[in-house]
Write an enzyme that holds these catalytic residues in place. Structure first.
Site, PDB file in Angstrom:
ATOM      1  N   SER A   1       0.846  -1.187   0.000  1.00 21.18           N
ATOM      2  CA  SER A   1       0.000   0.000   0.000  1.00 21.18           C
ATOM      3  C   SER A   1       0.881   1.237   0.000  1.00 21.18           C
ATOM      4  CB  SER A   1      -0.895   0.006   1.247  1.00 21.18           C
ATOM      5  OG  SER A   1      -0.095   0.302   2.374  1.00 21.18           O
ATOM      6  N   LYS A   2       0.216   2.382   0.013  1.00 19.70           N
ATOM      7  CA  LYS A   2       0.934   3.668  -0.026  1.00 19.70           C
ATOM      8  C   LYS A   2       2.032   3.763   1.040  1.00 19.70           C
ATOM      9  CE  LYS A   2      -1.370   7.162  -2.545  1.00 19.70           C
ATOM     10  NZ  LYS A   2      -2.830   7.089  -2.565  1.00 19.70           N
ATOM     11  N   ARG A   3       1.790   3.120   2.163  1.00 19.76           N
ATOM     12  CA  ARG A   3       2.781   3.177   3.259  1.00 19.76           C
ATOM     13  C   ARG A   3       4.147   2.701   2.803  1.00 19.76           C
ATOM     14  NH1 ARG A   3       2.211  -0.546   6.810  1.00 19.76           N
ATOM     15  NH2 ARG A   3       0.654  -1.690   5.647  1.00 19.76           N
TER      16      ARG A   3
END
Ligand code: GLU
Length: 464
Positions: A238-240
């Site tokens: 994910s974006k993380r």
């Protein structure tokens, strides 16, 4: 049977790494078997689909070079087809109109929750004899109350689901739009898709889709669920974990060849080979070598591949890609032999196209940024004799070629007893502003005599 695969993104955001990998597998599979690859935009969720996402997805697919033979189809333009199929199911008593309102269902759901039960639609409208007039209705599939549903997955084998777990689910909403499961089946059947390759997040949907195929008397295509891509900490990517949108990689100076090569190898293996041309991928890709366990996204490896492609693609093509980046930085760059030489030298240590653009400034402007540390270390009184000799000898040099420049440096070394690095580093700082650059002779040759002398003299004035 002709191989026909599809990529069917929902345009609720940009194309992400995971979606791109699914698209690549479908594309490779179709190309390997000289089949067809279809692009279908699944935009029936009207509240979440946007035109911008559609544009971005198409742009990203084109950039990656994943060409399609049909489409892009848009489900929102095919509503009549789904409605026709739903009507046919009603006529054949395989589906029925449901007049229960969302509020009623919600109430029953809450009640079930209170009792600790999972709510499943109880079939209230299944046996309705008369139909209320002018009342909006959804259409539900009549699903079996017992028995099992088999999902045959080419990789995972047969997965058995209990029919009791699946209620009479909605195939057409009150607004006349199909639900995802219904539209996907109608389209895959109507578009004669032979193989469905998609993420394993869809596995829970597949038994429902099998029931729809059965009801419509369509054959179920071959299905493969590929495992999800994980981030370095083994949680879903994910974006993380950093950039996940394909177009962000373009922005960040990645080459589509590198990204396609990397994603194709993510979850698919072919011995130890890491670098594949597109032709090789098409030739070698098979579902047999797609792994079952989740693949972990490795940014370092992608960078390594990107650096490889940057070094190995024709230099002219890299130069063309770098021009707009240099122009963005206010430099007047155009495709000429000087730019080719600059790129040829800078690409050796670049991981991305941005690395090239970000390290090229001293070739384009005389206002070079002097790095403080480099200045304090190399632009010192001790360097003055070196600069004196360099200026003296270089002024007399007619031909500014790598060989001649090398000769001058050797002369200075012989005369002074210094090492090459003691001459080259002060010169490098004077010419480029820092201590890291391509070979000093290459840099000097590209800059040319006038600029070199101006910068060396400026260094002397900085010291004195
Ligand atoms: N539209 C679905 C999605 O974007 C994919 C459907 C499918 O591949 O069956 O997740």
């Amino acid at each position: 049977m002709k191989v026909r695969t599809r990529f069917a993104p929902s345009p609720t955001g940009s194309l992400h790494i995971g979606g791109a990998r699914t698209a690549i597998f479908n594309w490779l599979f179709a190309r390997h078997f000289v089949g067809e690859f279809i692009l279908r935009i699944e935009d029936t969720d009207r509240s979440r689909s946007t035109e911008e996402s559609i544009r971005e997805i198409i742009d990203a697919m084109s950039w990656l070079g994943l060409d399609w033979d049909e489409g892009p189809y848009r489900q929102s333009e095919r509503i009549a087809i789904y409605q026709e199929h739903a009507q046919k199911l009603i006529e054949n008593e395989k589906a029925y109109r449901c007049y229960c309102t969302a509020e009623e269902i919600e109430e029953r759901r809450k009640e079930a929750q209170k009792q600790g039960r999972i709510y499943r639609y109880e079939g209230t409208c299944r046996k309705l004899r008369s139909h209320p007039e002018n009342k909006p209705y959804a259409i539900r599939l009549m699903t079996p109350d017992w028995g099992s549903i088999e999902v045959k997955d080419l990789k995972r084998g047969t997965i058995i689901f209990d029919a009791k777990e699946i209620d009479d689910f909605i195939i057409q909403k009150t607004d006349g739009f199909p639900t995802y499961n219904f539209a996907v089946v109608v389209d895959d059947a109507e578009m004669k898709i032979s193989h469905i390759i998609r993420g394993d997040d869809h596995l829970p949907n597949t038994p429902k889709q099998v029931l729809i195929y059965r009801a419509l008397s369509y054959e179920v295509p071959k299905i493969v669920h590929v495992s999800t891509i994980l981030g370095s900490d083994k949680t879903k990517l994910s974006k993380r974990h950093g950039a996940t949108a394909v177009l962000a990689y373009r922005e960040n100076g990645y080459l589509p060849e590198a990204l396609v090569n990397y994603l194709a190898r993510l979850g698919w293996s072919y011995g130890d080979q890491e670098i594949f041309t597109k032709g090789e991928l098409v030739e070698k890709f098979t579902l047999e070598n797609v792994g079952k366990s989740p693949a972990v996204f490795n940014q370092e490896k992608l960078n390594w591949l990107n650096a490889w492609y940057i070094r190995n693609k024709p230099v002219r093509e890299i130069a063309e890609l770098v021009i707009p980046l240099l122009q963005d930085r206010g430099f007047q760059a155009r495709l000429d032999s000087k730019l080719i030489k600059i790129v040829e030298n800078l690409r050796e240590r670049a991981k991305t196209l941005l690395d090239i653009a970000n390290s090229a400034d001293y070739f384009f402007t005389d206002e070079i940024k002097l790095d403080d540390k480099a200045k304090n270390r190399f632009l010192t009184v001790e360097s003055l004799p070196i600069f004196g000799k360099l200026i003296d000898k270089l002024s007399k040099l007619d031909e500014f070629s790598i060989e001649k420049l090398q000769g001058i440096f050797e002369e200075i070394i012989d005369e002074s007893g210094l090492k090459l690095v003691n001459v080259a580093q002060p010169a490098r700082v004077a010419l480029t502003g820092g201590t890291v650059s391509p070979g000093i002779f290459e840099v000097m040759e590209i800059l040319g005599k006038d600029k070199v002398l101006v910068r060396l003299k400026r260094a002397v004035s900085e010291i004195t």
